[in-house]
Design a protein around this motif. Structure first.
Motif, PDB file in Angstrom:
ATOM      1  N   HIS A  41      -4.400   1.159  -8.519  1.00  0.00           N
ATOM      2  CA  HIS A  41      -3.331   0.302  -7.674  1.00  0.00           C
ATOM      3  C   HIS A  41      -2.151   1.245  -9.511  1.00  0.00           C
ATOM      4  O   HIS A  41      -2.718   1.133 -10.928  1.00  0.00           O
ATOM      5  CB  HIS A  41      -3.143  -0.546  -8.287  1.00  0.00           C
ATOM      6  N   HIS A  65      -3.566   1.492  -3.799  1.00  0.00           N
ATOM      7  CA  HIS A  65      -2.584   0.512  -3.112  1.00  0.00           C
ATOM      8  C   HIS A  65      -1.593  -0.029  -4.684  1.00  0.00           C
ATOM      9  O   HIS A  65      -1.715   0.669  -5.751  1.00  0.00           O
ATOM     10  CB  HIS A  65      -3.566  -0.428  -3.395  1.00  0.00           C
ATOM     11  N   GLY A 121       2.034  -3.020  -4.382  1.00  0.00           N
ATOM     12  CA  GLY A 121       2.814  -3.959  -3.806  1.00  0.00           C
ATOM     13  C   GLY A 121       3.788  -3.463  -3.994  1.00  0.00           C
ATOM     14  O   GLY A 121       5.163  -3.143  -5.165  1.00  0.00           O
ATOM     15  N   THR A 162       1.598  -4.906   1.502  1.00  0.00           N
ATOM     16  CA  THR A 162       0.428  -4.055   0.100  1.00  0.00           C
ATOM     17  C   THR A 162       0.424  -2.752   0.941  1.00  0.00           C
ATOM     18  O   THR A 162      -0.266  -3.024   2.224  1.00  0.00           O
ATOM     19  CB  THR A 162      -0.757  -4.648   0.207  1.00  0.00           C
TER      20      THR A 162
END
Length: 200
Positions: free
Chosen positions: A130, A165, A167, A195
């Protein structure tokens, strides 16, 4: 000095924190929201180059740090690292405080520091990496964000990682549009936003 993407150097840390604050309100300046200007950086920028400086890249120009991407290749391991090495000192330094009722959000971030989730998210299996990325307004709209993500993706591929990923707040419409152009897809929606995931 023309803008240049380069690997993180420890002298960049203050610039990362400053830019994190200047873009920390859904892409806008969050300076008025925090009495302590370091809190956002402690949560969303600082731990990454400490845990793994090889996955932090900086966009620098004559004004200093104008952009960055910070990341981890293994979000599960990063959660364990935070719990063992990052949060204990911050929890001792910043005890929980009540909402002062003046519109500032320090207490919200302090609560996050004390209550950071330790359970892995479902997306970690398929998208283990991430990132967090920020660009100063002076360097937006010129392709630098795309280049920062591409630079990170190259570094992740070299480690055998092919999915990440992130947010994003639903209020950050510019950020959502940017990620959409890069091929990110919505993995889940939450009260705070989305997400997003990317394969590469």
């Amino acid at each position: 000095m023309a803008p240049t993407i380069r690997p993180f150097h420890p002298v960049d840390l203050a610039g990362l924190y400053r830019l994190c604050l200047l873009t920390g309100d859904a892409g806008g300046d969050a300076s008025a929201l925090y009495r302590n200007p370091d809190l956002l950086g402690h949560v969303y920028a600082g731990p990454y180059p400490v845990a793994d400086p090889g996955l932090t890249f900086v966009l620098a120009d004559e004004h200093g740090v104008g952009g960055y991407v910070v990341a981890t290749a293994d979000s599960r391991e990063f959660l364990r690292w935070l719990d063992a090495h990052w949060w204990p000192t911050l929890r001792a330094q910043y005890p929980r405080v009540p909402d002062p009722g003046d519109g500032t959000q320090d207490h919200v971030l302090v609560d996050r520091i004390h209550g950071w989730p330790t359970a892995p998210e479902p997306c970690y299996d398929e998208f283990p990496a991430h990132l967090h990325i920020d660009l100063a307004p002076r360097l937006q709209g010129q392709g630098w964000g795309r280049q920062l993500v591409a630079t990170l993706a190259d570094a992740l591929r070299s480690r055998g990682v092919h999915g990440l990923h992130l947010g994003v707040s639903e209020r950050n419409t510019g950020g959502i549009a940017f990620y959409d152009r890069l091929g990110f897809e919505t993995y889940a929606r939450h009260a705070w936003g989305r997400t997003l995931t990317l394969r590469f």
